[in-house]
Design a protein around this motif. Structure first.
Motif, PDB file in Angstrom:
ATOM      1  N   ASN A  10      49.389  38.745  33.737  1.00  0.00           N
ATOM      2  CA  ASN A  10      47.972  38.429  33.547  1.00  0.00           C
ATOM      3  C   ASN A  10      47.205  39.579  32.897  1.00  0.00           C
ATOM      4  O   ASN A  10      46.002  39.503  32.707  1.00  0.00           O
ATOM      5  CB  ASN A  10      47.307  38.002  34.861  1.00  0.00           C
ATOM      6  N   GLU A  12      46.113  42.211  33.964  1.00  0.00           N
ATOM      7  CA  GLU A  12      45.248  42.967  34.868  1.00  0.00           C
ATOM      8  C   GLU A  12      46.118  44.053  35.493  1.00  0.00           C
ATOM      9  O   GLU A  12      47.183  43.768  36.034  1.00  0.00           O
ATOM     10  CB  GLU A  12      44.683  42.051  35.960  1.00  0.00           C
ATOM     11  N   VAL A  14      47.164  46.856  38.190  1.00  0.00           N
ATOM     12  CA  VAL A  14      46.981  47.164  39.615  1.00  0.00           C
ATOM     13  C   VAL A  14      47.896  48.337  39.971  1.00  0.00           C
ATOM     14  O   VAL A  14      48.871  48.609  39.284  1.00  0.00           O
ATOM     15  CB  VAL A  14      47.293  45.947  40.515  1.00  0.00           C
ATOM     16  N   ARG A  52      40.744  38.270  48.790  1.00  0.00           N
ATOM     17  CA  ARG A  52      41.450  39.032  47.747  1.00  0.00           C
ATOM     18  C   ARG A  52      41.740  38.149  46.538  1.00  0.00           C
ATOM     19  O   ARG A  52      41.546  38.575  45.396  1.00  0.00           O
ATOM     20  CB  ARG A  52      42.747  39.630  48.284  1.00  0.00           C
ATOM     21  N   ILE A  53      42.196  36.931  46.761  1.00  0.00           N
ATOM     22  CA  ILE A  53      42.495  36.022  45.656  1.00  0.00           C
ATOM     23  C   ILE A  53      41.216  35.641  44.918  1.00  0.00           C
ATOM     24  O   ILE A  53      41.212  35.501  43.696  1.00  0.00           O
ATOM     25  CB  ILE A  53      43.258  34.781  46.160  1.00  0.00           C
ATOM     26  N   GLY A  55      38.837  37.537  44.393  1.00  0.00           N
ATOM     27  CA  GLY A  55      38.375  38.686  43.623  1.00  0.00           C
ATOM     28  C   GLY A  55      37.424  39.617  44.351  1.00  0.00           C
ATOM     29  O   GLY A  55      36.851  40.512  43.742  1.00  0.00           O
ATOM     30  N   LYS A  57      37.912  42.103  46.499  1.00  0.00           N
ATOM     31  CA  LYS A  57      38.771  43.099  47.140  1.00  0.00           C
ATOM     32  C   LYS A  57      37.987  44.177  47.871  1.00  0.00           C
ATOM     33  O   LYS A  57      38.484  44.768  48.825  1.00  0.00           O
ATOM     34  CB  LYS A  57      39.698  43.724  46.103  1.00  0.00           C
ATOM     35  N   GLY A  82      49.356  42.964  37.183  1.00  0.00           N
ATOM     36  CA  GLY A  82      49.024  42.326  38.449  1.00  0.00           C
ATOM     37  C   GLY A  82      49.409  40.866  38.565  1.00  0.00           C
ATOM     38  O   GLY A  82      49.196  40.249  39.617  1.00  0.00           O
ATOM     39  N   LYS A  85      51.815  40.124  41.392  1.00  0.00           N
ATOM     40  CA  LYS A  85      51.182  40.435  42.683  1.00  0.00           C
ATOM     41  C   LYS A  85      50.181  39.345  43.064  1.00  0.00           C
ATOM     42  O   LYS A  85      50.078  38.957  44.227  1.00  0.00           O
ATOM     43  CB  LYS A  85      50.495  41.795  42.645  1.00  0.00           C
ATOM     44  N   LYS A  86      49.464  38.827  42.071  1.00  0.00           N
ATOM     45  CA  LYS A  86      48.517  37.744  42.344  1.00  0.00           C
ATOM     46  C   LYS A  86      49.264  36.464  42.717  1.00  0.00           C
ATOM     47  O   LYS A  86      48.862  35.761  43.645  1.00  0.00           O
ATOM     48  CB  LYS A  86      47.619  37.508  41.129  1.00  0.00           C
ATOM     49  N   ALA A  89      50.403  36.798  46.207  1.00  0.00           N
ATOM     50  CA  ALA A  89      49.287  36.609  47.141  1.00  0.00           C
ATOM     51  C   ALA A  89      48.962  35.123  47.304  1.00  0.00           C
ATOM     52  O   ALA A  89      48.644  34.666  48.412  1.00  0.00           O
ATOM     53  CB  ALA A  89      48.055  37.375  46.667  1.00  0.00           C
ATOM     54  N   GLN A  90      49.063  34.356  46.238  1.00  0.00           N
ATOM     55  CA  GLN A  90      48.805  32.923  46.324  1.00  0.00           C
ATOM     56  C   GLN A  90      49.853  32.234  47.196  1.00  0.00           C
ATOM     57  O   GLN A  90      49.513  31.367  48.007  1.00  0.00           O
ATOM     58  CB  GLN A  90      48.763  32.306  44.917  1.00  0.00           C
TER      59      GLN A  90
END
Length: 147
Positions: A10, A12, A14, A52-53, A55, A57, A82, A85-86, A89-90
């Motif tokens: 993505n 992004e 991290v 966190r998902i 946004g 954080k 990221g 990692k996202k 998390a999902q």
């Protein structure tokens, strides 16, 4: 059919060390849930995954604690994409939703099994930087793009 490992991208950036600290906190909370079967732990995990998902954080208790430890122990930054990692998390959010659902439907044992799977996944991330989500992602993509 064998799927090649791939991770979602993505763009992004991290800090992987912060992510691993977050995974360790989730691991500890999951283990604590085994010993206490306290629904507040499930609620805290649910709250934290959602914010966190979404946004937010900066108000995540797990992110705040992870950042505190990273600062206290002067962990070097390890910047990675990221996307995986996202996605992880999902998947974690799905596990926590199901665990909460089982708990409140009085299927406590099933709730514990779901959290056990989550603990294994987060422990692998914590200890070995091994992302189960990257193993699942190719299958997810295949199912998503199947007509």
């Amino acid at each position: 059919m064998k799927f090649a490992q791939s991770c979602p991208i993505n763009f992004e950036k991290v800090d992987e060390n912060i992510i691993r600290l977050q995974a360790s906190i989730i691991t500890v909370l999951g283990i604590l849930y085994f010993f206490t079967v306290n629904p507040l732990i499930l609620f805290l995990l649910l709250y934290d995954f959602i914010i966190r998902i979404a946004g937010y954080k900066n108000i995540s208790p797990i992110v705040i604690i992870a950042n505190f430890f990273a600062y206290q122990f002067s962990f070097a930054k390890k910047i990675v994409d990221g996307g995986s990692k996202k996605f992880a998390a999902q998947i974690g959010l799905i596990f926590v939703i199901v665990a909460n659902l089982f708990y409140y439907l009085n299927f406590i044992q099933l709730s514990l099994y779901i959290i056990a799977i989550l603990v294994v996944c987060t422990a692998l991330e914590t200890l070995f930087s091994y992302c189960i989500a990257c193993q699942i992602y190719p299958l997810y993509r295949k199912l998503l793009h199947k007509k």
